[in-house]
Write a protein that holds these residues in place. Structure first.
Motif, PDB file in Angstrom:
ATOM      1  N   SER A 192     -55.976  -6.605  31.090  1.00  8.91           N
ATOM      2  CA  SER A 192     -54.902  -6.046  31.707  1.00  8.91           C
ATOM      3  C   SER A 192     -53.507  -5.989  31.130  1.00  8.91           C
ATOM      4  N   LEU A 193     -52.599  -5.210  31.226  1.00 10.81           N
ATOM      5  CA  LEU A 193     -51.157  -5.298  30.564  1.00 10.81           C
ATOM      6  C   LEU A 193     -50.273  -4.934  31.755  1.00 10.81           C
ATOM      7  N   THR A 194     -49.218  -5.857  31.843  1.00 11.51           N
ATOM      8  CA  THR A 194     -48.127  -5.534  33.240  1.00 11.51           C
ATOM      9  C   THR A 194     -46.782  -5.451  32.296  1.00 11.51           C
ATOM     10  N   ILE A 195     -46.080  -4.599  32.907  1.00  9.64           N
ATOM     11  CA  ILE A 195     -44.552  -4.474  32.231  1.00  9.64           C
ATOM     12  C   ILE A 195     -43.790  -4.523  33.371  1.00  9.64           C
ATOM     13  N   LYS A 196     -42.839  -5.450  33.645  1.00  8.06           N
ATOM     14  CA  LYS A 196     -41.988  -5.838  34.684  1.00  8.06           C
ATOM     15  C   LYS A 196     -40.433  -4.951  34.428  1.00  8.06           C
ATOM     16  N   SER A 197     -39.782  -4.718  35.424  1.00 10.76           N
ATOM     17  CA  SER A 197     -38.332  -4.042  35.534  1.00 10.76           C
ATOM     18  C   SER A 197     -38.503  -2.945  34.426  1.00 10.76           C
ATOM     19  N   VAL A 198     -39.432  -1.896  34.709  1.00 11.99           N
ATOM     20  CA  VAL A 198     -39.754  -0.774  33.838  1.00 11.99           C
ATOM     21  C   VAL A 198     -38.352   0.076  33.547  1.00 11.99           C
ATOM     22  N   THR A 199     -38.145   0.419  32.271  1.00 11.17           N
ATOM     23  CA  THR A 199     -36.968   1.367  31.831  1.00 11.17           C
ATOM     24  C   THR A 199     -37.657   2.577  31.224  1.00 11.17           C
ATOM     25  N   ALA A 200     -36.651   3.664  31.062  1.00  9.28           N
ATOM     26  CA  ALA A 200     -36.965   4.849  30.461  1.00  9.28           C
ATOM     27  C   ALA A 200     -37.637   4.760  29.240  1.00  9.28           C
ATOM     28  N   ASP A 201     -37.311   3.665  28.398  1.00  9.14           N
ATOM     29  CA  ASP A 201     -37.957   3.433  26.985  1.00  9.14           C
ATOM     30  C   ASP A 201     -39.373   3.080  26.965  1.00  9.14           C
ATOM     31  N   ASP A 202     -39.904   2.875  28.127  1.00  8.00           N
ATOM     32  CA  ASP A 202     -41.112   2.238  28.418  1.00  8.00           C
ATOM     33  C   ASP A 202     -42.012   3.340  28.466  1.00  8.00           C
ATOM     34  N   ALA A 203     -41.634   4.590  28.618  1.00  5.51           N
ATOM     35  CA  ALA A 203     -42.683   5.723  29.007  1.00  5.51           C
ATOM     36  C   ALA A 203     -43.217   6.169  27.508  1.00  5.51           C
ATOM     37  N   LYS A 204     -44.516   5.449  27.399  1.00  5.00           N
ATOM     38  CA  LYS A 204     -45.246   5.822  26.048  1.00  5.00           C
ATOM     39  C   LYS A 204     -46.914   5.726  26.481  1.00  5.00           C
ATOM     40  N   LEU A 205     -47.652   5.750  25.309  1.00  4.48           N
ATOM     41  CA  LEU A 205     -49.062   5.981  25.511  1.00  4.48           C
ATOM     42  C   LEU A 205     -49.375   4.582  24.991  1.00  4.48           C
ATOM     43  N   TYR A 206     -50.071   3.772  26.205  1.00  6.60           N
ATOM     44  CA  TYR A 206     -50.461   2.230  25.665  1.00  6.60           C
ATOM     45  C   TYR A 206     -52.230   2.154  25.444  1.00  6.60           C
ATOM     46  N   PHE A 207     -52.567   1.517  24.545  1.00  8.14           N
ATOM     47  CA  PHE A 207     -54.113   1.569  24.267  1.00  8.14           C
ATOM     48  C   PHE A 207     -54.464  -0.057  24.186  1.00  8.14           C
ATOM     49  N   VAL A 227     -42.058   7.416  33.745  1.00 11.90           N
ATOM     50  CA  VAL A 227     -40.891   6.554  34.203  1.00 11.90           C
ATOM     51  C   VAL A 227     -40.068   7.575  35.018  1.00 11.90           C
ATOM     52  N   ARG A 228     -39.772   7.384  36.343  1.00 10.67           N
ATOM     53  CA  ARG A 228     -39.095   8.440  36.941  1.00 10.67           C
ATOM     54  C   ARG A 228     -37.504   7.538  36.938  1.00 10.67           C
ATOM     55  N   GLY A 229     -36.648   8.408  37.254  1.00 11.85           N
ATOM     56  CA  GLY A 229     -35.147   7.843  37.109  1.00 11.85           C
ATOM     57  C   GLY A 229     -34.990   7.119  38.365  1.00 11.85           C
ATOM     58  N   VAL A 230     -34.176   6.213  38.381  1.00 10.24           N
ATOM     59  CA  VAL A 230     -33.847   5.386  39.565  1.00 10.24           C
ATOM     60  C   VAL A 230     -33.184   6.414  40.643  1.00 10.24           C
ATOM     61  N   GLY A 231     -32.512   7.445  40.274  1.00 12.72           N
ATOM     62  CA  GLY A 231     -31.943   8.265  41.180  1.00 12.72           C
ATOM     63  C   GLY A 231     -30.684   8.788  40.444  1.00 12.72           C
ATOM     64  N   THR A 232     -30.110   9.928  40.928  1.00 12.82           N
ATOM     65  CA  THR A 232     -28.696  10.420  40.457  1.00 12.82           C
ATOM     66  C   THR A 232     -27.951  10.583  41.658  1.00 12.82           C
ATOM     67  N   VAL A 233     -26.431  10.515  41.466  1.00 14.51           N
ATOM     68  CA  VAL A 233     -25.374  10.575  42.084  1.00 14.51           C
ATOM     69  C   VAL A 233     -24.645  11.728  42.086  1.00 14.51           C
ATOM     70  N   THR A 234     -24.634  12.634  43.127  1.00 14.85           N
ATOM     71  CA  THR A 234     -23.485  13.608  43.122  1.00 14.85           C
ATOM     72  C   THR A 234     -22.549  13.574  44.130  1.00 14.85           C
ATOM     73  N   VAL A 235     -21.438  13.833  43.595  1.00 14.82           N
ATOM     74  CA  VAL A 235     -20.177  13.453  44.500  1.00 14.82           C
ATOM     75  C   VAL A 235     -19.762  15.005  44.811  1.00 14.82           C
ATOM     76  N   VAL A 236     -19.608  15.461  45.931  1.00 10.15           N
ATOM     77  CA  VAL A 236     -19.202  16.910  46.018  1.00 10.15           C
ATOM     78  C   VAL A 236     -17.752  16.801  47.033  1.00 10.15           C
ATOM     79  N   GLN A 237     -16.701  17.388  46.521  1.00  5.97           N
ATOM     80  CA  GLN A 237     -15.680  17.395  47.051  1.00  5.97           C
ATOM     81  C   GLN A 237     -15.226  18.560  47.698  1.00  5.97           C
ATOM     82  N   ASN A 238     -14.875  18.801  49.097  1.00  5.14           N
ATOM     83  CA  ASN A 238     -14.388  19.684  49.636  1.00  5.14           C
ATOM     84  C   ASN A 238     -13.028  19.634  50.313  1.00  5.14           C
ATOM     85  N   PRO A 239     -12.204  20.627  50.272  1.00  2.00           N
ATOM     86  CA  PRO A 239     -12.352  21.889  49.645  1.00  2.00           C
ATOM     87  C   PRO A 239     -11.996  21.687  48.256  1.00  2.00           C
ATOM     88  N   PRO A 240     -12.524  22.621  47.295  1.00  2.77           N
ATOM     89  CA  PRO A 240     -12.562  22.593  45.902  1.00  2.77           C
ATOM     90  C   PRO A 240     -10.905  22.865  45.592  1.00  2.77           C
TER      91      PRO A 240
END
Length: 318
Positions: free
Chosen positions: A128-143, A163-176
């Motif tokens: 087995s291979l275990t990678i903890k606290s995965v980051t975007a740089d870990d998105a590769k092909l493992y053999f 690797v999916r991103g942890v999320g994005t934040v969108t801040v919308v202000q009203n009115p423009p």
């Protein structure tokens, strides 16, 4: 089949043609009267037959060594950033005399391979291979790779990690944009969306975020909350660009799109219009409507006076 033919076939089967002793073959032939003809026939068919026999012997020897199949599971794996990724290696069909002496995990086996070792985030075992606290740089092909005592390597089919991103934040202000009269109250709002796994820790309101930003705080005229900004008794100096900004646990800031506040002066009959005239700006004739009315009234009076004078003169002539 006669005995001399059986002996000769056995001799051909296990003896390469280039080392075949035809003289000894002749001595194994029992029937001397058929000896010359048989020897010549063996010379004609012996070369291709002995090559085929040698190939069969080599294949039989190789079959005795055995085979190895390395199967990786899963073939592909998708995890969220910050989570743990696990992949497994199953070694099958180890037959014959093969002895597995080493187990390895590589990244990108065929192009710039990197051997993985145990560290604070990576746990490498035989299966087995275990990678903890995965980051975007870990998105590769493992053999998964195994090696026998003769240094022959057997590769798995690979596991592709996404690797999916942890999320994005969108801040919308009203009115423009917002326009209020001087002395009124201005309200603007902040909507935080698509947070995902990001933890928002702080909310701020700024004036002119990109150039000389000013952090707004609660005072007698300003009310700052997480989702709104209220300015009471607006003045002309409040006409600026306001930004809602949030910050996460990693001190990363996410600004909104901004709300532009415009302030319009409020005039009464007792307050004259004091805006200076711009030469490049066309005059607003609505501001001088009273002047036109006076001029029209004077012309009307003159016309009536002239008419009355004409009527009086006609009466005197009669």
């Amino acid at each position: 089949m006669p005995n001399y033919q059986k002996m000769s076939l056995r001799l051909f089967m296990f003896t390469p043609w280039d080392t075949f002793d035809h003289k000894s073959a002749e001595e194994h032939l029992v029937c001397s009267e058929q000896r010359p003809a048989l020897v010549e026939s063996y010379k004609d068919i012996g070369a291709p037959f002995s090559m085929m026999a040698s190939t069969m012997l080599l294949l039989s020897l190789l079959a005795g060594v055995g085979t190895v199949t390395v199967v990786q599971n899963p073939p592909s794996l998708t995890v969220d950033e910050g989570d743990m990724a696990e992949m497994f290696c199953d070694i099958r069909n180890v037959t014959g005399k093969i002895q597995i002496t080493g187990h390895y995990w590589f990244v990108n086996l065929h192009i710039d391979p990197v051997l993985l070792r145990n560290d604070s985030r990576t746990i490498v075992t035989q299966n087995s291979l275990t990678i903890k606290s995965v980051t975007a740089d870990d998105a590769k092909l493992y053999f998964c790779i195994v090696r026998d005592r003769k240094l022959n390597q057997y590769s798995g089919n690979g596991t592709r990690l996404s690797v999916r991103g942890v999320g994005t934040v969108t801040v919308v202000q009203n009115p423009p944009s917002l326009t209020v009269y001087e002395g009124d109250m201005a309200e603007m709002f902040c909507d935080i969306r698509n947070v995902g796994k990001i933890q928002i820790t702080d909310n701020f309101w700024y004036v002119n975020l990109h150039i000389n930003p000013i952090l707004l705080r609660n005072d007698s005229r300003t009310i700052v909350t997480q989702n709104s900004l209220t300015i009471k008794s607006v003045t002309a100096n409040d006409a600026k660009l306001y930004f809602c900004t949030v910050r996460d646990t990693k001190q990363i800031q996410y600004p909104g799109n901004g709300t532009r506040l415009s302030v319009r002066a409020f005039f009464t009959s007792a307050t004259p219009h004091t805006t200076p005239y711009d030469e490049d700006e066309e005059p607003d004739f609505n501001d001088y409507h009273y002047l036109y009315h006076v001029i029209l009234l004077i012309l009307l009076v003159l016309a009536l006076a002239l008419y009355w004078k004409c009527v009086v003169r006609r009466g005197e002539r009669r």
